[in-house]
Design an enzyme around this catalytic site. Structure first.
Site, PDB file in Angstrom:
ATOM      1  N   ASP A   1      -3.064 -28.638   4.911  1.00  0.00           N
ATOM      2  CA  ASP A   1      -1.781 -29.358   4.992  1.00  0.00           C
ATOM      3  C   ASP A   1      -1.110 -29.142   6.351  1.00  0.00           C
ATOM      4  OD1 ASP A   1      -1.857 -30.421   2.395  1.00  0.00           O
ATOM      5  OD2 ASP A   1      -0.961 -28.624   1.525  1.00  0.00           O
TER       6      ASP A   1
ATOM      7  N   TYR B   1       5.142 -40.323   1.080  1.00  0.00           N
ATOM      8  CA  TYR B   1       4.571 -41.620   1.478  1.00  0.00           C
ATOM      9  C   TYR B   1       4.840 -42.731   0.461  1.00  0.00           C
ATOM     10  CZ  TYR B   1       0.872 -39.661  -1.411  1.00  0.00           C
ATOM     11  OH  TYR B   1       0.181 -39.077  -2.432  1.00  0.00           O
TER      12      TYR B   1
ATOM     13  N   THR C   1      19.261 -23.675  -0.832  1.00  0.00           N
ATOM     14  CA  THR C   1      19.371 -22.239  -1.111  1.00  0.00           C
ATOM     15  C   THR C   1      19.013 -21.519   0.184  1.00  0.00           C
ATOM     16  OG1 THR C   1      18.506 -22.768  -3.299  1.00  0.00           O
ATOM     17  CG2 THR C   1      18.643 -20.433  -2.722  1.00  0.00           C
TER      18      THR C   1
ATOM     19  N   GLY D   1      10.507 -24.919   0.627  1.00  0.00           N
ATOM     20  CA  GLY D   1       9.539 -24.716  -0.451  1.00  0.00           C
ATOM     21  C   GLY D   1       8.128 -24.602   0.094  1.00  0.00           C
TER      22      GLY D   1
ATOM     23  N   LEU E   1      -3.947 -39.887  -4.739  1.00  0.00           N
ATOM     24  CA  LEU E   1      -4.637 -40.897  -3.929  1.00  0.00           C
ATOM     25  C   LEU E   1      -5.923 -40.331  -3.321  1.00  0.00           C
ATOM     26  CD1 LEU E   1      -1.760 -42.647  -1.945  1.00  0.00           C
ATOM     27  CD2 LEU E   1      -3.240 -43.677  -3.666  1.00  0.00           C
TER      28      LEU E   1
ATOM     29  N   LYS F   1      -1.732 -24.553  -6.022  1.00  0.00           N
ATOM     30  CA  LYS F   1      -2.006 -24.111  -4.645  1.00  0.00           C
ATOM     31  C   LYS F   1      -1.824 -22.601  -4.431  1.00  0.00           C
ATOM     32  CE  LYS F   1      -0.986 -28.485  -2.342  1.00  0.00           C
ATOM     33  NZ  LYS F   1      -0.339 -29.104  -1.188  1.00  0.00           N
TER      34      LYS F   1
ATOM     35  N   ASN G   1      -5.070 -25.538  -0.373  1.00  0.00           N
ATOM     36  CA  ASN G   1      -5.219 -26.913  -0.876  1.00  0.00           C
ATOM     37  C   ASN G   1      -6.673 -27.389  -0.833  1.00  0.00           C
ATOM     38  OD1 ASN G   1      -5.547 -27.466   1.902  1.00  0.00           O
ATOM     39  ND2 ASN G   1      -4.755 -29.532   1.616  1.00  0.00           N
TER      40      ASN G   1
ATOM     41  N   GLY H   1       4.750 -39.840   5.246  1.00  0.00           N
ATOM     42  CA  GLY H   1       3.745 -38.825   4.943  1.00  0.00           C
ATOM     43  C   GLY H   1       2.315 -39.331   4.801  1.00  0.00           C
TER      44      GLY H   1
ATOM     45  N   ASN I   1      17.988 -25.164   4.233  1.00  0.00           N
ATOM     46  CA  ASN I   1      17.698 -25.296   2.808  1.00  0.00           C
ATOM     47  C   ASN I   1      18.965 -25.187   1.989  1.00  0.00           C
ATOM     48  OD1 ASN I   1      15.610 -25.742   0.900  1.00  0.00           O
ATOM     49  ND2 ASN I   1      15.855 -23.640   0.177  1.00  0.00           N
TER      50      ASN I   1
END
Ligand code: ATR
Length: 295
Positions: free
Chosen positions: A119, A241, A171, A147, A32, A82, A103, A262, A169
């Site tokens: 971010d 989002y 993991t 992550g 977007l 990234k 980013n 988001g 998480n």
């Protein structure tokens, strides 16, 4: 306020002085970002365009060299670029280094590449915009996921002064690693790693819950969060989002909790990048209105 250039971002035809911005991803067709930046550039009468480029990971360095050679102003990066951008920069903002991801890249007149991560601040900008009375310095946070996205959110919250963050998480070792990496940078904060299970989440002590796990796995997050155990004043965020109301946010709303998706984070990370490139403030309110019409 009427502005024909805003209604039609291509009303000004590119000419010999038009400068280029863009976003790279693999895939990238869903992005977007052009719908955020082109209207903002047009609104401010800036002679620039923002395009999406599908760049294969194997050709990342080549693409970046091409951007420099073409005199681009800068670009955004999305999955999976990234992290891979870090070694390609001439300078990396300490926060982006800490997050381990870039980013936003700005290219200066001499072709030097400067890497940033917007971010983290994009997330806290969106949060404080939606909840102006929220005092992050007194907020206990529970982050679901460990992550790349979670790393940005956690650093944003720590930079804003959050005193206590639990990272849950699937993991657990990945949550432990995230905390081991960040804890030395924020000695005043307490950071804790837990498994993402119904039994292990400290819901009763949570003021702010942020889900960063992938949309496809959301049911795992929803199943682990017993909304009735959160305080009535808790805020629940999802960094997704689309859809605008995820199952997690729907469950939170059904329990009378305040929610945030988001979209604000998307706009504010873009707004921070826009300022790095143009030195100007993005007109956030009309851009949000336009995006809501598109979604
Ligand atoms: P991103 O950059 O979007 O954060 P990522 O680095 O691949 O993407 O991280 C994805 C996150 O979603 C991780 O926290 C991942 O948990 P694991 O570390 O255990 O893999 C989480 N996730 C993905 N699929 C999941 C699932 N089915 N259930 C729970 N969590 C899941």
């Amino acid at each position: 306020m009427s502005n024909t250039a805003f209604d039609n971002p291509f009303v000004r035809i590119p000419d010999g002085q038009t400068r280029l911005l863009g976003v790279i991803g693999h895939p990238v067709a869903h992005t977007l970002s052009p719908a955020i930046h082109n209207p903002a550039l047009a609104w401010l009468g800036l002679n620039m365009r923002y395009l999406a480029f599908h760049v294969h990971p194997e050709r990342l360095a080549e693409a970046v060299r091409g951007f420099v050679a073409m005199g681009m102003v800068g670009f955004n990066a999305t999955v999976p670029h990234k992290e891979a951008l870090l070694p390609l920069m001439d300078w990396v903002d300490p926060l982006a280094q800490r997050i381990g991801a870039i980013n936003t890249v700005a290219i200066d007149e001499t072709g030097r590449l400067r890497g940033y991560n917007t971010d983290a601040s994009g997330f806290t900008d969106a949060l404080t915009e939606a909840f102006p009375r929220l005092d992050l310095g007194k907020t206990a946070v529970l982050v679901l996921g460990a992550g790349g996205a979670a790393r940005g959110v956690v650093v944003g919250l720590l930079e804003a002064g959050a005193p206590h963050i639990v990272v849950a998480n699937r993991t657990r070792s990945r949550a432990e690693q995230l905390i081991a990496d960040l804890a030395p940078c924020y000695p005043g904060a307490t950071l804790e790693a837990v498994a993402l299970t119904l039994q292990s989440l400290p819901l009763a002590e949570c003021d702010l819950l942020v889900n960063t796990t992938l949309p496809g796995s959301e049911s795992a997050a929803v199943q682990a969060v017993a909304m009735e155990c959160l305080p009535k004043t808790a805020l629940v965020c999802d960094i997704v989002y689309t859809p605008p109301e995820t199952p997690l946010l729907r469950a939170a709303k059904e329990h009378g909790l305040a929610t945030l998706n988001g979209l604000g984070m998307l706009i504010h990370q873009g707004s921070r990048a826009f300022t790095l490139w143009t030195g100007q403030k993005m007109p956030v309110a009309p851009i949000r209105e336009r995006l809501l019409g598109l979604l």
